[in-house]
Design a protein around this motif. Structure first.
Motif, PDB file in Angstrom:
ATOM      1  N   ARG A 150       0.811  -1.194   0.027  1.00  0.00           N
ATOM      2  CA  ARG A 150       0.059  -0.005  -0.066  1.00  0.00           C
ATOM      3  C   ARG A 150       0.896   1.164   0.188  1.00  0.00           C
ATOM      4  NH1 ARG A 150      -5.244  -1.512   0.738  1.00  0.00           N
ATOM      5  NH2 ARG A 150      -5.576  -3.570   1.797  1.00  0.00           N
ATOM      6  N   VAL A 151       1.934   1.170  -0.873  1.00  0.00           N
ATOM      7  CA  VAL A 151       3.047   2.404  -0.915  1.00  0.00           C
ATOM      8  C   VAL A 151       2.307   3.675  -1.408  1.00  0.00           C
ATOM      9  CG1 VAL A 151       4.803   3.264  -1.974  1.00  0.00           C
ATOM     10  CG2 VAL A 151       4.968   0.640  -1.315  1.00  0.00           C
ATOM     11  N   PHE A 152       1.156   3.442  -2.298  1.00  0.00           N
ATOM     12  CA  PHE A 152       0.757   4.557  -2.633  1.00  0.00           C
ATOM     13  C   PHE A 152      -0.522   5.358  -2.170  1.00  0.00           C
ATOM     14  CE2 PHE A 152       2.925   2.680  -6.701  1.00  0.00           C
ATOM     15  CZ  PHE A 152       3.639   3.987  -7.032  1.00  0.00           C
ATOM     16  N   GLU A 153      -0.831   4.910  -0.879  1.00  0.00           N
ATOM     17  CA  GLU A 153      -1.773   5.690  -0.060  1.00  0.00           C
ATOM     18  C   GLU A 153      -1.409   6.113   0.831  1.00  0.00           C
ATOM     19  OE1 GLU A 153      -4.931   2.630   1.199  1.00  0.00           O
ATOM     20  OE2 GLU A 153      -4.085   0.990   0.102  1.00  0.00           O
ATOM     21  N   ASN A 154      -1.971   7.466   1.112  1.00  0.00           N
ATOM     22  CA  ASN A 154      -1.501   8.297   2.133  1.00  0.00           C
ATOM     23  C   ASN A 154       0.089   8.800   1.781  1.00  0.00           C
ATOM     24  OD1 ASN A 154      -4.021   8.102   3.531  1.00  0.00           O
ATOM     25  ND2 ASN A 154      -3.245   6.229   4.292  1.00  0.00           N
ATOM     26  N   LEU A 155       0.474   9.140   0.734  1.00  0.00           N
ATOM     27  CA  LEU A 155       1.568   9.372   0.362  1.00  0.00           C
ATOM     28  C   LEU A 155       2.220  10.637   1.132  1.00  0.00           C
ATOM     29  CD1 LEU A 155       1.941   8.781  -3.331  1.00  0.00           C
ATOM     30  CD2 LEU A 155       3.238   7.810  -1.735  1.00  0.00           C
ATOM     31  N   SER A 156       1.389  11.681   1.361  1.00  0.00           N
ATOM     32  CA  SER A 156       1.697  12.663   2.126  1.00  0.00           C
ATOM     33  C   SER A 156       2.105  12.577   3.551  1.00  0.00           C
ATOM     34  CB  SER A 156       0.453  13.623   2.362  1.00  0.00           C
ATOM     35  OG  SER A 156      -0.393  13.247   3.209  1.00  0.00           O
ATOM     36  N   GLN A 157       1.970  11.380   3.991  1.00  0.00           N
ATOM     37  CA  GLN A 157       2.467  10.870   5.295  1.00  0.00           C
ATOM     38  C   GLN A 157       3.865  10.154   5.187  1.00  0.00           C
ATOM     39  OE1 GLN A 157      -0.559   8.621   7.554  1.00  0.00           O
ATOM     40  NE2 GLN A 157      -2.075  10.402   7.003  1.00  0.00           N
ATOM     41  N   LYS A 158       4.266   9.855   3.939  1.00  0.00           N
ATOM     42  CA  LYS A 158       5.397   9.098   3.616  1.00  0.00           C
ATOM     43  C   LYS A 158       6.555   9.784   2.968  1.00  0.00           C
ATOM     44  CE  LYS A 158       2.271   5.142   3.259  1.00  0.00           C
ATOM     45  NZ  LYS A 158       1.581   4.032   2.221  1.00  0.00           N
ATOM     46  N   THR A 159       6.502  11.308   3.120  1.00  0.00           N
ATOM     47  CA  THR A 159       7.408  12.097   2.113  1.00  0.00           C
ATOM     48  C   THR A 159       8.862  11.651   2.579  1.00  0.00           C
ATOM     49  OG1 THR A 159       5.765  13.688   2.111  1.00  0.00           O
ATOM     50  CG2 THR A 159       8.073  14.328   1.569  1.00  0.00           C
ATOM     51  N   LYS A 160       9.089  11.363   3.741  1.00  0.00           N
ATOM     52  CA  LYS A 160      10.800  11.235   4.276  1.00  0.00           C
ATOM     53  C   LYS A 160      11.040   9.828   3.645  1.00  0.00           C
ATOM     54  CE  LYS A 160      10.807  13.844   8.367  1.00  0.00           C
ATOM     55  NZ  LYS A 160      10.988  13.810  10.104  1.00  0.00           N
ATOM     56  N   LYS A 161      10.234   8.654   3.620  1.00  0.00           N
ATOM     57  CA  LYS A 161      10.725   7.583   2.974  1.00  0.00           C
ATOM     58  C   LYS A 161      10.672   7.598   1.702  1.00  0.00           C
ATOM     59  CE  LYS A 161       8.242   4.846   6.632  1.00  0.00           C
ATOM     60  NZ  LYS A 161       7.395   3.776   7.005  1.00  0.00           N
ATOM     61  N   VAL A 162       9.686   8.268   0.957  1.00  0.00           N
ATOM     62  CA  VAL A 162       9.930   8.417  -0.493  1.00  0.00           C
ATOM     63  C   VAL A 162      11.212   9.188  -0.986  1.00  0.00           C
ATOM     64  CG1 VAL A 162       9.024   9.508  -2.546  1.00  0.00           C
ATOM     65  CG2 VAL A 162       7.398   8.382  -1.002  1.00  0.00           C
ATOM     66  N   PHE A 163      11.749  10.323  -0.081  1.00  0.00           N
ATOM     67  CA  PHE A 163      12.916  10.853  -0.513  1.00  0.00           C
ATOM     68  C   PHE A 163      13.996  10.116  -0.249  1.00  0.00           C
ATOM     69  CE2 PHE A 163      16.342  13.457   1.118  1.00  0.00           C
ATOM     70  CZ  PHE A 163      16.708  14.421   0.218  1.00  0.00           C
ATOM     71  N   VAL A 164      14.067   9.320   0.802  1.00  0.00           N
ATOM     72  CA  VAL A 164      15.332   8.437   1.023  1.00  0.00           C
ATOM     73  C   VAL A 164      15.114   7.417  -0.214  1.00  0.00           C
ATOM     74  CG1 VAL A 164      16.312   6.754   2.427  1.00  0.00           C
ATOM     75  CG2 VAL A 164      15.034   8.493   3.592  1.00  0.00           C
ATOM     76  N   PHE A 165      14.160   6.786  -0.535  1.00  0.00           N
ATOM     77  CA  PHE A 165      14.084   5.961  -1.658  1.00  0.00           C
ATOM     78  C   PHE A 165      14.641   6.490  -2.852  1.00  0.00           C
ATOM     79  CE2 PHE A 165      11.450   4.438  -5.359  1.00  0.00           C
ATOM     80  CZ  PHE A 165      12.192   3.219  -5.696  1.00  0.00           C
ATOM     81  N   THR A 166      13.948   8.013  -3.100  1.00  0.00           N
ATOM     82  CA  THR A 166      14.666   8.328  -4.331  1.00  0.00           C
ATOM     83  C   THR A 166      15.921   8.870  -4.222  1.00  0.00           C
ATOM     84  OG1 THR A 166      12.334   9.214  -4.453  1.00  0.00           O
ATOM     85  CG2 THR A 166      13.802  10.517  -5.709  1.00  0.00           C
ATOM     86  N   ALA A 167      16.416   9.356  -3.163  1.00  0.00           N
ATOM     87  CA  ALA A 167      18.122   9.667  -3.203  1.00  0.00           C
ATOM     88  C   ALA A 167      18.715   8.338  -3.567  1.00  0.00           C
ATOM     89  CB  ALA A 167      18.186  10.102  -2.021  1.00  0.00           C
ATOM     90  N   VAL A 168      18.341   7.303  -2.928  1.00  0.00           N
ATOM     91  CA  VAL A 168      19.127   5.997  -3.228  1.00  0.00           C
ATOM     92  C   VAL A 168      19.272   5.595  -4.799  1.00  0.00           C
ATOM     93  CG1 VAL A 168      19.204   3.393  -2.725  1.00  0.00           C
ATOM     94  CG2 VAL A 168      18.811   5.069  -0.796  1.00  0.00           C
ATOM     95  N   MET A 169      17.888   5.385  -5.388  1.00  0.00           N
ATOM     96  CA  MET A 169      17.882   5.376  -6.791  1.00  0.00           C
ATOM     97  C   MET A 169      18.586   6.247  -7.596  1.00  0.00           C
ATOM     98  SD  MET A 169      16.032   2.432  -6.798  1.00  0.00           S
ATOM     99  CE  MET A 169      16.818   2.121  -5.469  1.00  0.00           C
ATOM    100  N   PHE A 170      18.644   7.583  -7.277  1.00  0.00           N
ATOM    101  CA  PHE A 170      19.503   8.777  -7.859  1.00  0.00           C
ATOM    102  C   PHE A 170      20.890   8.014  -8.081  1.00  0.00           C
ATOM    103  CE2 PHE A 170      22.045  12.484  -7.645  1.00  0.00           C
ATOM    104  CZ  PHE A 170      21.778  12.768  -9.035  1.00  0.00           C
ATOM    105  N   MET A 171      21.235   7.721  -6.800  1.00  0.00           N
ATOM    106  CA  MET A 171      22.646   7.521  -6.873  1.00  0.00           C
ATOM    107  C   MET A 171      23.171   6.277  -7.598  1.00  0.00           C
ATOM    108  SD  MET A 171      23.986   9.950  -4.883  1.00  0.00           S
ATOM    109  CE  MET A 171      25.776   9.117  -4.984  1.00  0.00           C
ATOM    110  N   ILE A 172      22.311   5.212  -7.665  1.00  0.00           N
ATOM    111  CA  ILE A 172      22.522   3.862  -8.392  1.00  0.00           C
ATOM    112  C   ILE A 172      22.302   4.147  -9.658  1.00  0.00           C
ATOM    113  CG2 ILE A 172      21.809   1.567  -8.717  1.00  0.00           C
ATOM    114  CD1 ILE A 172      20.750   1.476  -5.820  1.00  0.00           C
TER     115      ILE A 172
END
Length: 343
Positions: free
Chosen positions: A168-190
């Protein structure tokens, strides 16, 4: 206790679908029209490199992943309504297979039939634990990615989408901003590492848009470059999705990108419509030309963007869904549902 209710519509998925459509047409047009291999030292060379560094394999991965997410949402909603989600989904993918079979007559790189076939295969995984689905999808993605086989990536991408739906990753995304940011930063580096490696393999001369093997199984530099693009494609796709989700948390950006939402809500209609527009442009505008340039293919795509996005916006002001989506729904549920929006 895990919540069982899924929101009526997850708009972020519509934005991502619309974004994926923007990239898919840029690659599909190369298979539909006769495109010249770029002449050296021209803008066409730069655009060709851009396509195979940032577009090819990235948006197809995104679209395949979204099919898996949609698979989970569809069956879960059906079950919540007391219906047999498996039977309904079977009808749904049979219709999709029919759409794909017809579409493949005109589009050699057609993807819908593969989605339908993978849909049959992925159905049993709906009841498999999400951790297992996630682990299996990552393992298969890594394996097939290293093989450089774009078609084989379809199933694990769909399975990954299913597991993300289970989480259920795409539900209540506004409450998961930090997690999405970390995920995006890791994917950016790779992704950055992958792009540097792929860039180092760019051939000095323009190339054909296919991976070629010699009799002994070796590949030339262009094929190595293209194969690496397939390998890193899902990782770059993940970065694109993460970045888009972060941007959508900003109200002004969400408003500016709102045309993508309408474009994505009519994904089936617009995906098949892209092929029709490309072939129409080829017959009307370039019929007397033996082949067109890469830059000319870009101009055709930009024109199609404008037409389809404006059409999608106007259509969805009047109707609940796209025309092909409506037909798809009728055959899936064996009933004619409401189509017009009541004023």
């Amino acid at each position: 206790m895990e919540r069982n209710t899924i929101n009526p519509r997850i708009e972020s998925l519509d934005y991502i679908r619309g974004f994926a459509l923007l990239g898919i047409i840029l690659v599909n047009i190369l298979a539909l029209l006769d495109i010249n291999i770029p002449a050296p030292h021209t803008p066409d060379v730069s655009y060709q490199r851009f396509l195979y560094l940032f577009v090819e394999g990235r948006f197809y991965s995104m679209f395949s992943f979204l099919f898996g997410v949609g698979f989970y949402i569809f069956i879960t909603r059906a079950k919540e309504k007391g219906k047999n989600g498996y039977i309904l989904f079977l009808r749904r993918i049979i219709v999709l297979l029919a759409f794909g079979a017809i579409h493949s007559i005109f589009q050699p790189g057609e993807a819908l039939k593969y989605y339908a076939i993978c849909g049959f295969i992925v159905m049993p995984f709906y009841k498999v634990h999400k951790h297992i689905n996630l682990a299996l999808s990552v393992i298969l993605l890594s394996w097939f990615g290293l093989m450089g086989d774009k078609l084989l990536l379809t199933f694990p991408l769909i399975l990954l989408g299913l597991s993300v739906g289970q989480y259920r990753v795409f539900e209540n995304l506004s409450q998961k901003t930090k997690k999405v940011f970390v995920f995006t930063a890791v994917m950016f580096m790779i992704s950055l590492i992958g792009l540097v490696i792929q860039y180092s393999l760019i051939p000095h001369s323009p190339f054909q848009n296919m991976i070629l093997y010699s009799e002994d199984g070796t590949m030339d530099q262009a094929s190595e470059f293209l194969k690496m693009g397939v390998t890193v494609g899902p990782i770059i796709s993940a970065f694109y999705v993460g970045l888009l989700l972060l941007l959508l948390q900003i109200k002004m950006v969400r408003i500016l990108l709102s045309p993508l939402k309408y474009y994505g809500r009519m994904a089936l209609t617009n995906y098949l419509g892209q092929t029709a527009f490309i072939l129409l442009a080829g017959n009307l505008l370039f019929k007397s030309v033996s082949a067109i340039t890469y830059m000319q293919s870009l101009y055709i795509c930009l024109a199609i963007y404008v037409i389809q996005i404006v059409f999608s916006f106007i259509w969805l002001r009047l109707f609940r869904m796209g025309p092909l989506e409506w037909i798809w729904r009728i055959v899936t549920y064996w009933k004619i549902g409401p189509f017009l929006i009541k004023k």
